[in-house]
Design a protein around this motif. Structure first.
Motif, PDB file in Angstrom:
ATOM      1  N   ARG A  36       0.827  -1.211   0.000  1.00  6.54           N
ATOM      2  CA  ARG A  36       0.000   0.000   0.000  1.00  6.54           C
ATOM      3  C   ARG A  36       0.857   1.255   0.000  1.00  6.54           C
ATOM      4  O   ARG A  36       0.485   2.257  -0.584  1.00  6.54           O
ATOM      5  N   ASP A  37       2.020   1.190   0.667  1.00  4.59           N
ATOM      6  CA  ASP A  37       2.909   2.336   0.740  1.00  4.59           C
ATOM      7  C   ASP A  37       4.246   1.883   1.319  1.00  4.59           C
ATOM      8  O   ASP A  37       4.320   0.856   1.999  1.00  4.59           O
ATOM      9  N   ASP A  39       7.519   3.778   3.383  1.00  4.10           N
ATOM     10  CA  ASP A  39       8.045   5.017   3.963  1.00  4.10           C
ATOM     11  C   ASP A  39       9.284   5.476   3.213  1.00  4.10           C
ATOM     12  O   ASP A  39      10.115   4.647   2.802  1.00  4.10           O
ATOM     13  N   ARG A  48       8.806   1.855   7.452  1.00  2.00           N
ATOM     14  CA  ARG A  48       7.823   0.778   7.326  1.00  2.00           C
ATOM     15  C   ARG A  48       7.422   0.525   5.873  1.00  2.00           C
ATOM     16  O   ARG A  48       7.387   1.452   5.067  1.00  2.00           O
ATOM     17  N   HIS A  50       3.983  -0.735   4.282  1.00  2.00           N
ATOM     18  CA  HIS A  50       2.569  -0.921   4.613  1.00  2.00           C
ATOM     19  C   HIS A  50       2.005  -1.891   3.574  1.00  2.00           C
ATOM     20  O   HIS A  50       2.059  -1.617   2.375  1.00  2.00           O
ATOM     21  N   HIS A  51       1.499  -3.021   4.033  1.00  2.48           N
ATOM     22  CA  HIS A  51       1.079  -4.063   3.101  1.00  2.48           C
ATOM     23  C   HIS A  51      -0.240  -4.679   3.528  1.00  2.48           C
ATOM     24  O   HIS A  51      -0.732  -4.417   4.621  1.00  2.48           O
ATOM     25  N   ARG A  52      -0.773  -5.474   2.641  1.00  6.78           N
ATOM     26  CA  ARG A  52      -1.941  -6.291   2.946  1.00  6.78           C
ATOM     27  C   ARG A  52      -1.471  -7.736   2.991  1.00  6.78           C
ATOM     28  O   ARG A  52      -0.609  -8.143   2.221  1.00  6.78           O
ATOM     29  N   ASN A  61      -4.902  -5.095   6.516  1.00  4.25           N
ATOM     30  CA  ASN A  61      -3.840  -4.103   6.385  1.00  4.25           C
ATOM     31  C   ASN A  61      -2.874  -4.262   7.550  1.00  4.25           C
ATOM     32  O   ASN A  61      -3.288  -4.247   8.704  1.00  4.25           O
ATOM     33  N   ASP A  62      -1.598  -4.431   7.229  1.00  2.00           N
ATOM     34  CA  ASP A  62      -0.553  -4.611   8.233  1.00  2.00           C
ATOM     35  C   ASP A  62       0.676  -3.823   7.816  1.00  2.00           C
ATOM     36  O   ASP A  62       0.662  -3.129   6.793  1.00  2.00           O
ATOM     37  N   GLN A  63       1.729  -3.958   8.593  1.00  2.00           N
ATOM     38  CA  GLN A  63       2.980  -3.265   8.276  1.00  2.00           C
ATOM     39  C   GLN A  63       4.164  -4.061   8.779  1.00  2.00           C
ATOM     40  O   GLN A  63       4.026  -4.904   9.655  1.00  2.00           O
TER      41      GLN A  63
END
Length: 147
Positions: A36-37, A39, A48, A50-52, A61-63
């Motif tokens: 998802r993003d 850093d 981080r 940011h992933h699924r 959604n986790d990181q």
């Protein structure tokens, strides 16, 4: 910690280049479904991805957060692994020759329900998953174009 290793036909620099590309995370981490993003500054300590995780339509959604890094050599991560909890993962690269590298990946479940599992059960769950992650990392590091 449960450790898995793989020797690959490329340099530590090429392997680390994949690790340092947060956008490639879902390509080699088994269970990560979508980034998802990432850093700015990844893989600096505290940054981080940011992933699924999980299968559609049950994505969570986790990181994953960088705990420690030594550029070109080691990467230590705190990964969220819902519903199991979280895990600490350490990846280190050992040059074997001018054209090969041994990748070590060690993981331990640190929180949640997974932490309660005996080491033997954790090993049954983590070792095949991490062996596949190292196979994917090998494919990407060996076959992607230098940047």
């Amino acid at each position: 910690m449960i450790e898995t290793c793989r020797t690959v036909s490329t340099t530590p620099e090429r392997v680390f280049a994949v690790l340092a590309d947060g956008w490639s995370y879902a390509s080699w981490v088994v269970g990560a479904a979508h980034i998802r993003d990432v850093d700015a500054g990844w893989p600096a300590v505290g940054t981080r991805v940011h992933h699924r995780v999980g299968l559609w339509p049950l994505h969570i959604n986790d990181q994953t957060v960088v705990r420690a890094v030594e550029t070109g050599k080691t990467l230590e991560l705190d990964a969220q692994m819902w519903p199991l909890g979280a895990a600490m993962i350490r990846i280190w690269l050992e040059p074997v020759s001018a054209t090969s590298t041994r990748i070590h990946m060690a993981e331990t479940l640190t929180s949640g329900i997974g932490r309660l599992l005996p080491d033997a059960v954790q090993s049954l769950l983590l070792r095949p998953r991490n062996a596949e992650a190292l196979r994917r990392l090998d494919d990407i590091a060996v076959h992607r174009e230098s940047r």
